[in-house]
Motif scaffolding. Structure first.
Motif, mmCIF file in Angstrom:
data_model
loop_
_atom_site.group_PDB
_atom_site.id
_atom_site.type_symbol
_atom_site.label_atom_id
_atom_site.label_comp_id
_atom_site.label_asym_id
_atom_site.label_seq_id
_atom_site.Cartn_x
_atom_site.Cartn_y
_atom_site.Cartn_z
ATOM 1 N N ALA A 34 -11.595 7.541 18.373
ATOM 2 C CA ALA A 34 -11.778 8.645 19.312
ATOM 3 C C ALA A 34 -13.260 8.977 19.470
ATOM 4 C CB ALA A 34 -10.999 9.869 18.849
ATOM 5 N N ALA A 35 -13.996 8.964 18.374
ATOM 6 C CA ALA A 35 -15.434 9.238 18.443
ATOM 7 C C ALA A 35 -16.159 8.162 19.244
ATOM 8 C CB ALA A 35 -16.020 9.347 17.036
ATOM 9 N N MET A 36 -15.804 6.902 19.014
ATOM 10 C CA MET A 36 -16.426 5.807 19.778
ATOM 11 C C MET A 36 -16.108 5.927 21.259
ATOM 12 S SD MET A 36 -15.977 2.538 17.167
ATOM 13 C CE MET A 36 -15.585 1.509 18.528
ATOM 14 N N PHE A 37 -14.873 6.236 21.590
ATOM 15 C CA PHE A 37 -14.474 6.380 22.981
ATOM 16 C C PHE A 37 -15.215 7.544 23.640
ATOM 17 C CE2 PHE A 37 -11.468 7.580 26.385
ATOM 18 C CZ PHE A 37 -11.425 6.362 27.049
ATOM 19 N N ILE A 47 -7.135 15.953 16.559
ATOM 20 C CA ILE A 47 -6.262 16.906 15.861
ATOM 21 C C ILE A 47 -5.143 16.163 15.143
ATOM 22 C CG2 ILE A 47 -4.568 18.752 16.216
ATOM 23 C CD1 ILE A 47 -6.436 19.768 18.475
ATOM 24 N N LEU A 48 -4.505 15.212 15.824
ATOM 25 C CA LEU A 48 -3.423 14.449 15.199
ATOM 26 C C LEU A 48 -3.921 13.635 14.008
ATOM 27 C CD1 LEU A 48 -1.424 13.255 18.320
ATOM 28 C CD2 LEU A 48 -0.721 14.931 16.609
ATOM 29 N N ALA A 49 -5.114 13.070 14.117
ATOM 30 C CA ALA A 49 -5.677 12.304 13.006
ATOM 31 C C ALA A 49 -5.936 13.214 11.806
ATOM 32 C CB ALA A 49 -6.967 11.610 13.446
ATOM 33 N N ALA A 50 -6.466 14.402 12.056
ATOM 34 C CA ALA A 50 -6.715 15.343 10.964
ATOM 35 C C ALA A 50 -5.405 15.760 10.296
ATOM 36 C CB ALA A 50 -7.460 16.566 11.496
ATOM 37 N N VAL A 51 -4.371 16.004 11.091
ATOM 38 C CA VAL A 51 -3.061 16.364 10.538
ATOM 39 C C VAL A 51 -2.504 15.215 9.707
ATOM 40 C CG1 VAL A 51 -0.664 16.878 11.175
ATOM 41 C CG2 VAL A 51 -2.539 18.087 12.300
ATOM 42 N N ASP A 52 -2.684 13.992 10.192
ATOM 43 C CA ASP A 52 -2.206 12.813 9.454
ATOM 44 C C ASP A 52 -2.904 12.701 8.102
ATOM 45 O OD1 ASP A 52 -0.553 10.601 9.227
ATOM 46 O OD2 ASP A 52 -2.026 9.242 10.112
ATOM 47 N N ILE A 53 -4.202 12.936 8.076
ATOM 48 C CA ILE A 53 -4.945 12.883 6.816
ATOM 49 C C ILE A 53 -4.478 13.984 5.874
ATOM 50 C CG2 ILE A 53 -7.230 13.211 5.787
ATOM 51 C CD1 ILE A 53 -8.373 11.772 8.258
ATOM 52 N N GLY A 87 -5.410 7.912 9.886
ATOM 53 C CA GLY A 87 -6.137 9.084 10.363
ATOM 54 C C GLY A 87 -7.619 8.817 10.530
ATOM 55 N N VAL A 88 -8.217 8.149 9.561
ATOM 56 C CA VAL A 88 -9.642 7.826 9.626
ATOM 57 C C VAL A 88 -9.923 6.874 10.783
ATOM 58 C CG1 VAL A 88 -11.521 6.663 8.406
ATOM 59 C CG2 VAL A 88 -10.062 8.285 7.191
ATOM 60 N N ILE A 89 -9.081 5.865 10.958
ATOM 61 C CA ILE A 89 -9.260 4.912 12.050
ATOM 62 C C ILE A 89 -9.150 5.615 13.407
ATOM 63 C CG2 ILE A 89 -8.211 2.925 13.210
ATOM 64 C CD1 ILE A 89 -7.573 1.836 10.385
ATOM 65 N N MET A 148 0.846 -1.182 0.000
ATOM 66 C CA MET A 148 0.000 0.000 0.000
ATOM 67 C C MET A 148 0.891 1.244 0.000
ATOM 68 S SD MET A 148 -2.972 1.110 2.706
ATOM 69 C CE MET A 148 -4.026 -0.276 2.370
ATOM 70 N N GLU A 149 0.458 2.255 -0.720
ATOM 71 C CA GLU A 149 1.243 3.482 -0.808
ATOM 72 C C GLU A 149 1.221 4.228 0.525
ATOM 73 O OE1 GLU A 149 0.204 5.827 -4.261
ATOM 74 O OE2 GLU A 149 -0.630 4.027 -5.162
ATOM 75 N N GLU A 150 2.262 5.025 0.753
ATOM 76 C CA GLU A 150 2.404 5.744 2.025
ATOM 77 C C GLU A 150 1.243 6.696 2.296
ATOM 78 O OE1 GLU A 150 4.502 5.745 4.729
ATOM 79 O OE2 GLU A 150 5.135 3.853 3.835
ATOM 80 N N TRP A 151 0.794 7.419 1.275
ATOM 81 C CA TRP A 151 -0.276 8.385 1.517
ATOM 82 C C TRP A 151 -1.575 7.674 1.876
ATOM 83 C CZ3 TRP A 151 -4.816 8.729 -1.214
ATOM 84 C CH2 TRP A 151 -4.871 8.059 -2.443
ATOM 85 N N LYS A 152 -1.810 6.492 1.299
ATOM 86 C CA LYS A 152 -3.021 5.736 1.630
ATOM 87 C C LYS A 152 -2.968 5.250 3.077
ATOM 88 C CE LYS A 152 -4.147 4.062 -2.984
ATOM 89 N NZ LYS A 152 -4.266 2.881 -3.847
ATOM 90 N N LYS A 153 -1.785 4.807 3.522
ATOM 91 C CA LYS A 153 -1.625 4.374 4.914
ATOM 92 C C LYS A 153 -1.902 5.528 5.864
ATOM 93 C CE LYS A 153 1.905 0.865 4.132
ATOM 94 N NZ LYS A 153 3.312 0.514 4.380
#
Length: 53
Positions: A18-21, A37-43, A11-13, A1-6
């Motif tokens: 976080a939302a479930m928690f 915030i970190l997930a959004a930055v990762d995306i 980020g989505v996971i 899998m390509e790096e950007w897809k990972k």
């Protein structure tokens, strides 16, 4: 899998977990906000890598 897809997938996971928690605990604390915030930055960085490639 390509790096950007990972990066986008991780980020989505993180956002989903976080939302479930937050729903299970019925509260938003600083750690959940930081994870979101970190997930959004990762995306964002993942999408920037896609545009560069």
């Amino acid at each position: 899998m390509e790096e950007w897809k990972k990066s986008v997938l991780i980020g989505v996971i993180l956002i989903i977990l976080a939302a479930m928690f937050a729903i299970l605990r019925n509260e938003f604390n600083i750690w959940i906000i930081l994870i979101l915030i970190l997930a959004a930055v990762d995306i964002i960085f993942g999408l920037m890598r896609k545009k560069v490639s």
